[in-house]
Design an enzyme around this catalytic site. Structure first.
Site, PDB file in Angstrom:
ATOM      1  N   SER A  85       0.829  -1.208   0.000  1.00 38.38           N
ATOM      2  CA  SER A  85       0.000   0.000   0.000  1.00 38.38           C
ATOM      3  C   SER A  85       0.856   1.248   0.000  1.00 38.38           C
ATOM      4  CB  SER A  85      -0.907   0.016   1.223  1.00 38.38           C
ATOM      5  OG  SER A  85      -1.627   1.235   1.225  1.00 38.38           O
ATOM      6  N   LYS A 133      -4.651  -6.537   3.176  1.00 36.64           N
ATOM      7  CA  LYS A 133      -4.550  -5.390   2.268  1.00 36.64           C
ATOM      8  C   LYS A 133      -5.950  -4.991   1.771  1.00 36.64           C
ATOM      9  CE  LYS A 133      -2.997  -2.262  -0.637  1.00 36.64           C
ATOM     10  NZ  LYS A 133      -3.498  -2.298  -1.952  1.00 36.64           N
ATOM     11  N   HIS A 138      -7.638  -3.177   4.517  1.00 35.86           N
ATOM     12  CA  HIS A 138      -7.031  -1.834   4.560  1.00 35.86           C
ATOM     13  C   HIS A 138      -7.742  -0.930   3.545  1.00 35.86           C
ATOM     14  CE1 HIS A 138      -4.478   1.140   2.587  1.00 35.86           C
ATOM     15  NE2 HIS A 138      -3.894   1.344   3.759  1.00 35.86           N
TER      16      HIS A 138
HETATM   17  P1  NDP Z   1      -0.661  -2.104 -14.186  1.00 38.36           P
HETATM   18  O1  NDP Z   1      -1.660  -2.704 -13.267  1.00 38.36           O
HETATM   19  O2  NDP Z   1      -1.096  -1.008 -15.071  1.00 38.36           O
HETATM   20  O3  NDP Z   1      -0.020  -3.283 -15.041  1.00 38.36           O
HETATM   21  C1  NDP Z   1       0.907  -3.033 -16.081  1.00 38.36           C
HETATM   22  C2  NDP Z   1       2.011  -4.053 -16.033  1.00 38.36           C
HETATM   23  O4  NDP Z   1       1.475  -5.380 -16.173  1.00 38.36           O
HETATM   24  C3  NDP Z   1       2.989  -3.874 -17.169  1.00 38.36           C
HETATM   25  O5  NDP Z   1       4.284  -4.162 -16.693  1.00 38.36           O
HETATM   26  C4  NDP Z   1       2.529  -4.919 -18.175  1.00 38.36           C
HETATM   27  O6  NDP Z   1       3.527  -5.311 -19.064  1.00 38.36           O
HETATM   28  C5  NDP Z   1       2.165  -6.041 -17.254  1.00 38.36           C
HETATM   29  N1  NDP Z   1       1.301  -7.024 -17.874  1.00 38.36           N
HETATM   30  C6  NDP Z   1      -0.002  -6.889 -18.207  1.00 38.36           C
HETATM   31  N2  NDP Z   1      -0.472  -8.029 -18.740  1.00 38.36           N
HETATM   32  C7  NDP Z   1       0.547  -8.915 -18.755  1.00 38.36           C
HETATM   33  C8  NDP Z   1       0.689 -10.272 -19.168  1.00 38.36           C
HETATM   34  N3  NDP Z   1      -0.349 -10.952 -19.672  1.00 38.36           N
HETATM   35  N4  NDP Z   1       1.888 -10.854 -19.024  1.00 38.36           N
HETATM   36  C9  NDP Z   1       2.938 -10.192 -18.498  1.00 38.36           C
HETATM   37  N5  NDP Z   1       2.871  -8.906 -18.094  1.00 38.36           N
HETATM   38  C10 NDP Z   1       1.687  -8.277 -18.209  1.00 38.36           C
HETATM   39  O7  NDP Z   1       0.637  -1.608 -13.353  1.00 38.36           O
HETATM   40  P2  NDP Z   1       0.759  -0.876 -11.952  1.00 38.36           P
HETATM   41  O8  NDP Z   1       2.210  -0.626 -11.801  1.00 38.36           O
HETATM   42  O9  NDP Z   1      -0.195   0.257 -11.814  1.00 38.36           O
HETATM   43  O10 NDP Z   1       0.297  -1.980 -10.894  1.00 38.36           O
HETATM   44  C11 NDP Z   1       0.942  -3.235 -10.767  1.00 38.36           C
HETATM   45  C12 NDP Z   1       0.210  -4.037  -9.721  1.00 38.36           C
HETATM   46  O11 NDP Z   1       0.268  -3.346  -8.467  1.00 38.36           O
HETATM   47  C13 NDP Z   1      -1.288  -4.233 -10.001  1.00 38.36           C
HETATM   48  O12 NDP Z   1      -1.677  -5.504  -9.559  1.00 38.36           O
HETATM   49  C14 NDP Z   1      -1.951  -3.170  -9.155  1.00 38.36           C
HETATM   50  O13 NDP Z   1      -3.266  -3.510  -8.809  1.00 38.36           O
HETATM   51  C15 NDP Z   1      -1.033  -3.156  -7.944  1.00 38.36           C
HETATM   52  N6  NDP Z   1      -1.007  -1.930  -7.168  1.00 38.36           N
HETATM   53  C16 NDP Z   1      -1.093  -0.720  -7.750  1.00 38.36           C
HETATM   54  C17 NDP Z   1      -1.087   0.433  -6.998  1.00 38.36           C
HETATM   55  C18 NDP Z   1      -1.125   1.751  -7.654  1.00 38.36           C
HETATM   56  O14 NDP Z   1      -1.212   2.762  -6.922  1.00 38.36           O
HETATM   57  N7  NDP Z   1      -1.052   1.833  -8.970  1.00 38.36           N
HETATM   58  C19 NDP Z   1      -0.986   0.391  -5.536  1.00 38.36           C
HETATM   59  C20 NDP Z   1      -0.826  -0.918  -5.008  1.00 38.36           C
HETATM   60  C21 NDP Z   1      -0.868  -2.030  -5.807  1.00 38.36           C
HETATM   61  P3  NDP Z   1       3.701  -4.594 -20.508  1.00 38.36           P
HETATM   62  O15 NDP Z   1       4.499  -3.362 -20.229  1.00 38.36           O
HETATM   63  O16 NDP Z   1       4.434  -5.585 -21.328  1.00 38.36           O
HETATM   64  O17 NDP Z   1       2.326  -4.295 -21.020  1.00 38.36           O
END
Ligand code: NDP
Length: 474
Positions: free
Chosen positions: A128, A182, A185
């Site tokens: 988080s 989480k 939270h």
């Molecule tokens: P996203 O959720 O936008 O995901 C994008 C990433 O996922 C890219 O690296 C992309 O790769 C990869 N991806 C998507 N599909 C696939 C696939 N089929 N195979 C391999 N890679 C894949 O990124 P965030 O950084 O925002 O979040 C990452 C995680 O963290 C998520 O689960 C999110 O819910 C969690 N999270 C996010 C928060 C936030 O504030 N944003 C806070 C806490 C948790 P490519 O570049 O090749 O497309």
């Protein structure tokens, strides 16, 4: 094979987490499905620490010390499964796969069981604090085996937020415990934000204050018991002037709140567990209501927009502060109840005091208040409710009169305060000597012979409602 840990998935969260690891002296291997993100990270931030860029998953795995530790930071759901499937055949017994995404805890339980069968550790870690937290110190809630935490704990604790010398990271419990915590939270975050929004709305519509004036009120509140990140940023948002219109930004933002789903999950799971998390549920529903734009217009057209009677009193600001505090205590009490219920259901043995401890920094609900919650559960782990802890009991008792005035005033003025109202109803419900649930049991027995228990003797009973109405033992 020299990297300490790896991150795959280098969108905003993954790259910030990798930078955080590198800045703390860990040699970190990085990988992304499309290698352009990997290149970009190295180009822009490679100088911040010791990165090993991997083009393929095979390269990534080959670059790691054993037992390997690989953090997955990709889109939750199918993409996480796809990455796990690609990764697992490349790993050896004892290696650790850490999912730092926002997974549903049931998915985490499923994945943990599957990887355990392969001799691997799967760690569902709630993270988080958004992108800023990932870079500068998040709150980390890792589940999974105790054994995995022996290896992983020191690395994760080194990059987590720190409050009073204590890292905001602890081994939460087995399998899906980390992601469950989480989720709760985030549910509490929904409730907290709804209560803050209701306080703002009351001061705006019933109190006749401007957003800028309300910003000052929140700034003052942030000096006392309410001190928290959310109260602090509320003051920032409310005092921000929109450059285009010259108005307060909050006056030109469309009033339709969105949601990504963790609040809804919290309520769904609470329904399954039978735990009343009314504050979180009201917060989720209030967002849904705000988004029903056509329906809102139709009802406004039919009835006329509600006219709010100004009920400005000298004491309004302080009454609202107290109502906000008491309602917040209820929302947290409910969230902690939900964690306790899940802990019993799944055998997680959660330490609720430790959960409050790791939420003190890094995460969105970080607050002074959490120190009190930690003390409450550290002092009595089996506390029946946060409400009965001495500190919170006194706080709620002191706030009660103001809380009732605010709820009555809001109802009369026509300002919707579902969070405040439901929190008060929860408190009154728990305190009632007798609840009308007795009548509900009578009705259930009438139409469905569902039986009832009596207050004065043991056993289950049924009244022959369609016969001579005598009572029989069931
Ligand atoms: P996203 O959720 O936008 O995901 C994008 C990433 O996922 C890219 O690296 C992309 O790769 C990869 N991806 C998507 N599909 C696939 C696939 N089929 N195979 C391999 N890679 C894949 O990124 P965030 O950084 O925002 O979040 C990452 C995680 O963290 C998520 O689960 C999110 O819910 C969690 N999270 C996010 C928060 C936030 O504030 N944003 C806070 C806490 C948790 P490519 O570049 O090749 O497309």
């Amino acid at each position: 094979a020299t990297a300490r840990i790896a991150v795959t998935g280098l969108a905003v969260m993954g790259s910030n987490l990798a930078r955080n690891l590198a800045r703390h002296g860990h040699r970190v291997a990085v990988h992304n499905r499309s290698s352009s993100r990997t290149k970009l990270l190295i180009e822009q931030h490679g100088h911040e620490g010791d990165f090993v860029a991997a083009e393929t998953m095979e390269d990534l795995v080959a670059s790691l010390q054993k037992p390997r530790q690989i953090i997955i930071m990709v889109k939750a759901g199918g993409p996480t499964d796809a990455v796990i499937d690609e990764l697992t055949p490349l790993l050896d017994e004892g290696d650790m796969v850490i999912d730092g995404g926002n997974a549903h805890y049931a998915d985490t339980r499923r994945r943990e069981a599957a990887l355990r069968d392969l001799g691997l550790h799967f760690v569902g870690a709630g993270i988080s604090g958004g992108e800023e937290g990932a870079l500068n110190g998040p709150s980390i809630m890792p589940g999974g085996s105790k054994e995995s935490y022996v290896h992983l704990g020191p690395v994760l604790e080194s990059i987590a937020a720190v409050v009073d010398g204590t890292p905001c990271c602890v081994h939460v419990g087995p399998d899906g415990a980390g992601h469950f915590v989480k989720m709760v939270h985030n549910g509490i975050e929904y409730a907290d934000m709804q209560l803050i929004a209701e306080a703002y709305d009351l001061l705006l519509r019933a109190g006749g204050k401007t957003p800028a004036e309300i910003a000052d009120v929140f700034r003052e509140w942030n000096e006392g018991d309410l001190e928290s990140y959310l109260i602090e940023i509320t003051a920032d948002v409310l005092s921000h002037v929109d450059a285009d219109s010259g108005k307060s930004l909050v006056e030109v933002i469309a009033d339709e709140a969105e949601q990504k789903g963790t609040g809804r999950w919290t309520v769904q799971e609470a329904l399954e567990l039978g735990v009343p998390v009314t504050g979180i549920a009201e917060a989720v529903f209030a967002r849904s209501l705000s988004g029903r734009v056509d329906q809102r217009k139709a009802v406004r057209d039919a009835f006329g927009a509600s006219e709010v009677a100004k009920t400005v009193t000298d004491g309004l600001v302080d009454d609202v502060r107290q109502a906000l505090y008491a309602s917040k205590v209820v929302a947290y009490a409910q969230g902690f109840d939900q964690m306790r219920a899940a802990s019993k259901e799944y055998g997680w043995d959660l330490d609720l005091g430790a959960m409050a401890t790791i939420w003190r920094g890094g995460c969105i609900i970080r607050a002074r208040f959490l120190d009190r919650i930690r003390e409450a559960y550290d002092g009595s782990p089996e506390l029946a409710s946060l409400l009965v802890d001495d500190y919170f009991r006194e706080a709620v008792q002191n706030a009660e009169a103001a809380w009732r005035r605010v709820v009555v005033g809001a109802v009369q003025a026509g300002v919707p305060v579902p969070g405040f109202v439901s929190a008060l109803a929860y408190y009154d419900g728990l305190r009632s000597e007798r609840l009308p649930a007795a009548l509900i049991q009578g009705l259930r027995d009438f139409f469905g012979a569902h039986t009832y228990r009596r207050t004065d003797r043991e056993g289950s009973f049924h009244t022959l409602w369609s016969g001579d109405r005598s009572q029989v033992e069931a």
